[in-house]
Design an enzyme around this catalytic site. Structure first.
Site, PDB file in Angstrom:
ATOM      1  N   SER A 193       0.828  -1.197   0.000  1.00  0.00           N
ATOM      2  CA  SER A 193       0.000   0.000   0.000  1.00  0.00           C
ATOM      3  C   SER A 193       0.876   1.265   0.000  1.00  0.00           C
ATOM      4  O   SER A 193       1.626   1.482  -0.933  1.00  0.00           O
ATOM      5  CB  SER A 193      -0.971  -0.049   1.191  1.00  0.00           C
ATOM      6  OG  SER A 193      -2.014   0.876   1.054  1.00  0.00           O
ATOM      7  N   ASP A 246      -8.275  -5.420  -6.181  1.00  0.00           N
ATOM      8  CA  ASP A 246      -7.982  -4.239  -5.373  1.00  0.00           C
ATOM      9  C   ASP A 246      -8.763  -3.044  -5.916  1.00  0.00           C
ATOM     10  O   ASP A 246      -8.628  -2.677  -7.081  1.00  0.00           O
ATOM     11  CB  ASP A 246      -6.479  -3.953  -5.401  1.00  0.00           C
ATOM     12  CG  ASP A 246      -6.024  -2.981  -4.315  1.00  0.00           C
ATOM     13  OD1 ASP A 246      -6.818  -2.115  -3.907  1.00  0.00           O
ATOM     14  OD2 ASP A 246      -4.865  -3.095  -3.878  1.00  0.00           O
ATOM     15  N   HIS A 281      -7.775  -5.272  -1.550  1.00  0.00           N
ATOM     16  CA  HIS A 281      -6.548  -4.618  -1.107  1.00  0.00           C
ATOM     17  C   HIS A 281      -5.884  -5.373   0.044  1.00  0.00           C
ATOM     18  O   HIS A 281      -4.664  -5.387   0.166  1.00  0.00           O
ATOM     19  CB  HIS A 281      -6.854  -3.177  -0.677  1.00  0.00           C
ATOM     20  CG  HIS A 281      -5.641  -2.380  -0.336  1.00  0.00           C
ATOM     21  ND1 HIS A 281      -4.625  -2.136  -1.236  1.00  0.00           N
ATOM     22  CD2 HIS A 281      -5.256  -1.772   0.827  1.00  0.00           C
ATOM     23  CE1 HIS A 281      -3.686  -1.405  -0.659  1.00  0.00           C
ATOM     24  NE2 HIS A 281      -4.038  -1.184   0.594  1.00  0.00           N
TER      25      HIS A 281
END
Length: 338
Positions: A129, A284, A313
């Protein structure tokens, strides 16, 4: 007692042309730096996460094995351990905390790695991330230093769609009257809970919810149990100004936003000479594989490897999907072997 160390950076002039005074970079290391100083890995933290929330990917027998590698986990500015709105003294406390970019973060991390540890070459930089955002910055800013990268479920800049999602989360938090424009006397808990609920529709895929995986895989009794226990719980204890500081860093993430590349995103990607595996998750909603495909096409030594998953995600962390973690760990092992 704390389980991390602090590197004192002194006064740091940021890209926003404000000074982060007495800047502090919190970090933790795992393993031992060898005599040649060539077994170091940098593994930056993610949005709101701290070093302990990176540890699920580190351990004996894993690719990030502390018996073999010296793993440095630097805490991002704004996460409550490194310099943050919550721990910076007036007048730069709370909402007056200066805007910090991913470029600023990585420049500080580079000082830790080179000045404190004397490391000239990194075996790998990896991260999930916002950790992936920092990974791209490392490889673009210091191409001669970074041998390999594996950014997972992240991108080299914040897309317009991603920016819009974050605006919604930010608005939910700031709508709490207790937020008081950042000068809250007590935590704006309603806003923090709302923040988590906005996240709930984005962090995991439609298929995750269709399968009721919150119940079957994560052990929650109902959807409401999951929304409160996982999503509200994830953000309820975080400091609101810290969340907003890191959110600004995320929204303004761009490896070309500096004096070297002056907005030329393709040139910034082309400067990455590291052997790279880019690993987006197929479902995602923040960082769709299409964004990474564009990046891989502009990078000289990059391979796009889409992780086929319904975890969205959160396929990448923090340790929620064992099957996806095995795929990620295998990719890290493969990359480190070459």
């Amino acid at each position: 007692m704390t389980d991390h160390q602090i590197y004192a950076l002194g006064d740091v002039v940021l890209q926003c042309r404000k000074t982060l005074r007495d800047a502090r970079l919190a970090y933790k290391t795992y393993g031992t730096l060898n005599a040649a100083r060539d077994n170091a890995i940098v593994y930056p933290t993610w949005y709101s996460g701290q070093h302990t929330e990176n540890e699920w990917l580190i351990g004996p027998g894993r690719a990030l094995d502390p018996d073999r590698y010296f793993i440095i986990v630097p805490n991002m500015f704004g996460n409550g351990l490194s310099s943050s709105p919550s721990n910076t003294p007036p007048p730069w406390n709370g909402p007056r905390f200066p805007h910090v970019t991913a470029h600023d973060n990585v420049r500080a991390q580079h000082r830790l790695v080179t000045e404190h540890f004397g490391i000239e070459r990194l075996a790998l930089v990896t991260g999930w991330s916002m950790g992936a955002l920092q990974t791209y910055h490392w490889a673009s800013m210091y191409p001669d230093m970074v041998a390999r990268i594996l950014p997972f479920q992240g991108s080299a800049r914040c897309s317009r769609h991603n920016f819009v999602f974050l605006e919604g989360a930010k608005a939910a938090l700031q709508a709490d009257a207790a937020f008081a424009d950042g000068w809250y006397a007590s935590p704006p808990t309603r806003g923090l809970r709302a923040f988590g609920r906005v996240y709930a529709g984005w962090g995991l895929s439609q298929t995750f919810y269709r399968l009721e995986a919150d119940r079957t895989h994560m052990g929650y009794a109902s959807l409401e149990d999951f929304l409160v226990g996982f999503w509200e719980g994830l953000f309820y204890e975080r400091d609101a100004n810290n969340l907003l500081a890191m959110l600004w860093t995320w929204q303004n993430g761009d490896i070309s936003a500096n004096d070297t590349f002056r907005g030329d995103f393709k040139a910034a990607l082309g400067a990455i000479t590291a052997k790279a595996i880019l690993m987006p998750a197929s479902t995602d909603l923040y960082f769709p594989p299409e964004d990474n495909a564009i990046e891989a096409a502009a990078m000289p030594n990059a391979q796009l490897r889409v992780l086929d998953t319904w975890w969205g995600h959160f396929a990448g962390g923090p340790g929620t999907s064992p099957d996806d973690i095995r795929v990620l760990d295998d990719a890290l092992r493969e990359l480190l072997a070459h």
